[in-house]
Design an enzyme around this catalytic site. Structure first.
Site, short mmCIF file in Angstrom:
data_model
loop_
_atom_site.label_atom_id
_atom_site.label_comp_id
_atom_site.label_asym_id
_atom_site.label_seq_id
_atom_site.Cartn_x
_atom_site.Cartn_y
_atom_site.Cartn_z
N ASN A 9 0.87 -1.18 0.00
CA ASN A 9 0.00 0.00 0.00
C ASN A 9 0.90 1.23 0.00
O ASN A 9 1.47 1.57 1.03
CB ASN A 9 -0.90 -0.04 1.25
CG ASN A 9 -1.71 1.23 1.41
OD1 ASN A 9 -1.81 2.03 0.49
ND2 ASN A 9 -2.29 1.41 2.59
N LYS A 11 0.08 4.26 -0.32
CA LYS A 11 -0.59 5.47 0.21
C LYS A 11 -0.33 6.63 -0.76
O LYS A 11 -0.22 6.40 -1.95
CB LYS A 11 -0.11 5.76 1.64
CG LYS A 11 -0.20 4.52 2.52
CD LYS A 11 -0.03 4.77 3.97
CE LYS A 11 -0.11 3.44 4.71
NZ LYS A 11 -0.15 3.59 6.15
N HIS A 89 -9.60 1.04 4.70
CA HIS A 89 -8.31 1.26 5.38
C HIS A 89 -8.54 2.25 6.52
O HIS A 89 -9.35 3.18 6.40
CB HIS A 89 -7.29 1.81 4.38
CG HIS A 89 -5.92 1.88 4.97
ND1 HIS A 89 -5.53 2.91 5.80
CD2 HIS A 89 -4.86 1.04 4.89
CE1 HIS A 89 -4.29 2.69 6.20
NE2 HIS A 89 -3.86 1.56 5.66
N GLU A 91 -7.02 4.74 7.55
CA GLU A 91 -6.88 6.17 7.20
C GLU A 91 -8.14 6.68 6.50
O GLU A 91 -8.52 7.85 6.66
CB GLU A 91 -5.62 6.38 6.34
CG GLU A 91 -4.37 6.25 7.18
CD GLU A 91 -3.14 5.73 6.46
OE1 GLU A 91 -3.06 5.82 5.22
OE2 GLU A 91 -2.24 5.21 7.15
N GLU A 161 -5.57 -4.91 10.47
CA GLU A 161 -4.55 -3.89 10.69
C GLU A 161 -4.86 -3.12 11.97
O GLU A 161 -5.68 -2.19 11.96
CB GLU A 161 -4.52 -2.90 9.52
CG GLU A 161 -4.17 -3.53 8.19
CD GLU A 161 -3.64 -2.48 7.21
OE1 GLU A 161 -2.48 -2.61 6.82
OE2 GLU A 161 -4.35 -1.53 6.89
N GLY A 167 2.17 2.37 10.67
CA GLY A 167 3.11 3.48 10.52
C GLY A 167 3.80 3.88 11.81
O GLY A 167 4.42 4.94 11.88
N SER A 206 3.14 -2.00 10.34
CA SER A 206 4.59 -2.06 10.56
C SER A 206 5.22 -3.41 10.23
O SER A 206 6.14 -3.85 10.90
CB SER A 206 4.92 -1.62 12.00
OG SER A 206 4.52 -0.28 12.21
N GLY A 227 2.81 -1.16 4.28
CA GLY A 227 2.85 0.26 3.91
C GLY A 227 4.28 0.70 3.65
O GLY A 227 4.83 0.47 2.57
P1 PGA Z 1 2.71 0.35 7.60
O1 PGA Z 1 1.28 0.58 6.90
O2 PGA Z 1 3.26 -0.94 7.06
O3 PGA Z 1 3.54 1.55 7.17
O4 PGA Z 1 2.48 0.30 9.06
C1 PGA Z 1 0.39 -0.47 6.71
C2 PGA Z 1 -0.88 0.02 6.08
O5 PGA Z 1 -1.32 1.13 6.39
O6 PGA Z 1 -1.51 -0.69 5.26
#
Ligand code: PGA
Length: 247
Positions: A9, A11, A89, A91, A161, A167, A206, A227
């Site tokens: 992803n 983003k 997601h 976000e 998630e 993140g 992460s 991500g």
């Molecule tokens: P991250 O993001 O691996 O940077 O934690 C995962 C995601 O938001 O799908």
């Protein structure tokens, strides 16, 4: 056997140049044991698809078409070569206030358009600390089952998630991830055991090339939604190799 998925992803990151670098690297990692899917920003989807890499949108409109300036339809995503789309997601749920109600409409619109929805679910840190993890996730999954019926999950993917792990560098432990994945599978098995057994449930939050092996070794973890580490060719290909080792 469930074929693992490693999904990147991006983003709101990347560029045409980075897309070329990363898709070239993904092409070297491609094999029959793992599905590797890239979710780039919308303008790069056709380009990634044309390189022969599985791809999808990070969201889609709940509407079929029409006067919705700035939105992108599932049909158009499919038309330019997407096969998947992320739905819900965290976000999107928090920054763009997408409710379970609208996400069910997006999930349905994805399938109507011939896309496989990847339904993202997860609890916040406060919800985990107050022992609400299971109830929050049940609500997010049941929103789809109650409105659309369990059969729609046969052609979908779920990504667990935990919001506190996205993140932040704070990954769920393999035990924490496995417990929630099993909870999700059991929840669906109450409706349909075959669908539950066949459903691919990805862990996200992460994931990196250091923790992917132990996470993917869990019996109910069928790969990852990545991500930050998906923007680094070396780390992402190492994560794809972890999934292959655990296939
Ligand atoms: P991250 O993001 O691996 O940077 O934690 C995962 C995601 O938001 O799908």
């Amino acid at each position: 056997m469930r074929k693992p998925i490693v999904a990147g992803n991006w983003k709101m990151n990347g560029s045409l140049e980075l897309a070329n670098t990363l898709t070239n690297s993904v092409k070297q990692s491609q094999n029959d044991d793992v599905d590797i899917i890239i979710f780039p920003p919308f303008p790069l989807i056709a380009h990634v698809a044309n390189q022969g890499v599985l791809t999808g949108g990070q969201t889609l409109s709940e509407h079929e078409s029409g006067a919705f300036t700035g939105e992108v339809s599932g049909q158009l995503l499919k038309d330019v070569g997407a096969n998947y789309v992320l739905v819900g997601h965290s976000e999107r749920r928090t920054i763009f206030s997408e409710s379970n109600t609208v996400l069910v409409q997006k999930f349905a619109q994805a399938q109507t358009s011939g896309l496989t929805p990847v339904l993202c679910v997860g609890e916040t840190e406060a919800e985990r600390e107050s022992n609400q993890t299971e109830s929050v996730i049940a609500e997010q999954v049941n929103a789809v089952i109650d409105q659309l019926g369990v059969a729609v999950l046969a052609n979908s993917v779920i990504a667990y998630e935990p919001v506190w792990a996205i993140g932040t560098g704070k990954t769920a432990t393999p035990e924490q991830a496995q417990a929630v994945h099993l909870f999700i599978r059991n929840l669906i098995a109450e409706h349909d055991v075959t669908i539950a057994q066949g459903l691919r449930i990805l862990y996200g939050g992460s994931v990196n090339d250091k923790n992917s092996d132990v996470l993917f070794a869990q019996p109910d973890v069928d790969g990852g939604l990545v991500g930050g580490a998906s923007l680094k060719a070396d780390a992402f290909s190492a994560i794809c190799q972890s999934a292959q080792r655990n296939a």
